[in-house]
Design a protein around this motif. Structure first.
Motif, PDB file in Angstrom:
ATOM      1  N   UNK A  51       0.828  -1.201   0.000  1.00 50.32           N
ATOM      2  CA  UNK A  51       0.000   0.000   0.000  1.00 50.32           C
ATOM      3  C   UNK A  51       0.864   1.253   0.000  1.00 50.32           C
ATOM      4  N   UNK A  52       1.922   1.261   0.789  1.00 55.32           N
ATOM      5  CA  UNK A  52       2.816   2.424   0.833  1.00 55.32           C
ATOM      6  C   UNK A  52       3.512   2.643  -0.507  1.00 55.32           C
ATOM      7  N   UNK A  53       3.865   1.564  -1.183  1.00 55.78           N
ATOM      8  CA  UNK A  53       4.476   1.693  -2.506  1.00 55.78           C
ATOM      9  C   UNK A  53       3.488   2.328  -3.485  1.00 55.78           C
ATOM     10  N   UNK A  54       2.226   1.893  -3.443  1.00 56.52           N
ATOM     11  CA  UNK A  54       1.211   2.468  -4.326  1.00 56.52           C
ATOM     12  C   UNK A  54       0.997   3.949  -4.030  1.00 56.52           C
ATOM     13  N   UNK A  55       1.021   4.322  -2.755  1.00 60.13           N
ATOM     14  CA  UNK A  55       0.851   5.725  -2.380  1.00 60.13           C
ATOM     15  C   UNK A  55       2.020   6.558  -2.902  1.00 60.13           C
ATOM     16  N   UNK A  56       3.237   6.031  -2.792  1.00 59.99           N
ATOM     17  CA  UNK A  56       4.407   6.748  -3.303  1.00 59.99           C
ATOM     18  C   UNK A  56       4.328   6.926  -4.816  1.00 59.99           C
ATOM     19  N   UNK A  57       3.935   5.884  -5.515  1.00 62.95           N
ATOM     20  CA  UNK A  57       3.827   5.961  -6.974  1.00 62.95           C
ATOM     21  C   UNK A  57       2.793   7.007  -7.365  1.00 62.95           C
ATOM     22  N   UNK A  58       1.652   7.020  -6.678  1.00 55.44           N
ATOM     23  CA  UNK A  58       0.604   7.994  -6.989  1.00 55.44           C
ATOM     24  C   UNK A  58       1.066   9.417  -6.697  1.00 55.44           C
ATOM     25  N   UNK A  59       1.838   9.606  -5.629  1.00 53.98           N
ATOM     26  CA  UNK A  59       2.324  10.940  -5.279  1.00 53.98           C
ATOM     27  C   UNK A  59       3.346  11.446  -6.289  1.00 53.98           C
ATOM     28  N   UNK A  60       4.109  10.542  -6.877  1.00 51.78           N
ATOM     29  CA  UNK A  60       5.143  10.942  -7.833  1.00 51.78           C
ATOM     30  C   UNK A  60       4.606  11.093  -9.251  1.00 51.78           C
ATOM     31  N   UNK A  61       3.412  10.620  -9.496  1.00 51.79           N
ATOM     32  CA  UNK A  61       2.831  10.667 -10.837  1.00 51.79           C
ATOM     33  C   UNK A  61       2.530  12.109 -11.218  1.00 51.79           C
ATOM     34  N   UNK A  62       2.892  12.470 -12.443  1.00 51.51           N
ATOM     35  CA  UNK A  62       2.616  13.816 -12.932  1.00 51.51           C
ATOM     36  C   UNK A  62       1.174  13.880 -13.430  1.00 51.51           C
ATOM     37  N   UNK A  63       0.585  15.053 -13.423  1.00 46.87           N
ATOM     38  CA  UNK A  63      -0.789  15.168 -13.926  1.00 46.87           C
ATOM     39  C   UNK A  63      -0.856  14.769 -15.398  1.00 46.87           C
ATOM     40  N   UNK A  64      -1.963  14.184 -15.752  1.00 43.30           N
ATOM     41  CA  UNK A  64      -2.130  13.740 -17.139  1.00 43.30           C
ATOM     42  C   UNK A  64      -2.309  14.943 -18.058  1.00 43.30           C
ATOM     43  N   UNK A  65      -1.849  14.791 -19.265  1.00 45.15           N
ATOM     44  CA  UNK A  65      -2.083  15.835 -20.263  1.00 45.15           C
ATOM     45  C   UNK A  65      -3.534  15.736 -20.714  1.00 45.15           C
TER      46      UNK A  65
END
Length: 78
Positions: A51-65
């Motif tokens: 779960x923490x890995x998924x949260x980190x990935x979501x936080x690092x994701x850039x907004x979609x174009x």
């Protein structure tokens, strides 16, 4: 003098464990320390680790174009 190495070895284990506890408490309060505590978290609580890995990935994701046809956003947030 012969007891000194044995005594130092005996005292080193509780000191190391106290250091880990201190670091874990500090990391939880500050939100850092993922890289050091992650292997221990994975061993004792693998679901929380994933779960923490998924949260980190979501936080690092850039907004979609925006997709073609999406309305233009003229003003920024706020």
């Amino acid at each position: 003098m012969d007891l000194l190495p044995g005594l130092l070895a005996l005292l080193s284990l509780p000191l190391c464990l106290a250091g880990f506890v201190w670091y874990a408490l500090r990391a939880r309060r500050g939100g850092s320390g993922q890289s050091l505590m992650a292997p221990f978290e994975e061993i004792w609580d693998p679901v929380s680790h994933r779960t923490n890995i998924e949260i980190q990935i979501e936080a690092e994701r850039t907004p979609e174009t925006p997709a073609p046809g999406d309305p233009l956003r003229l003003r920024g947030p706020g």
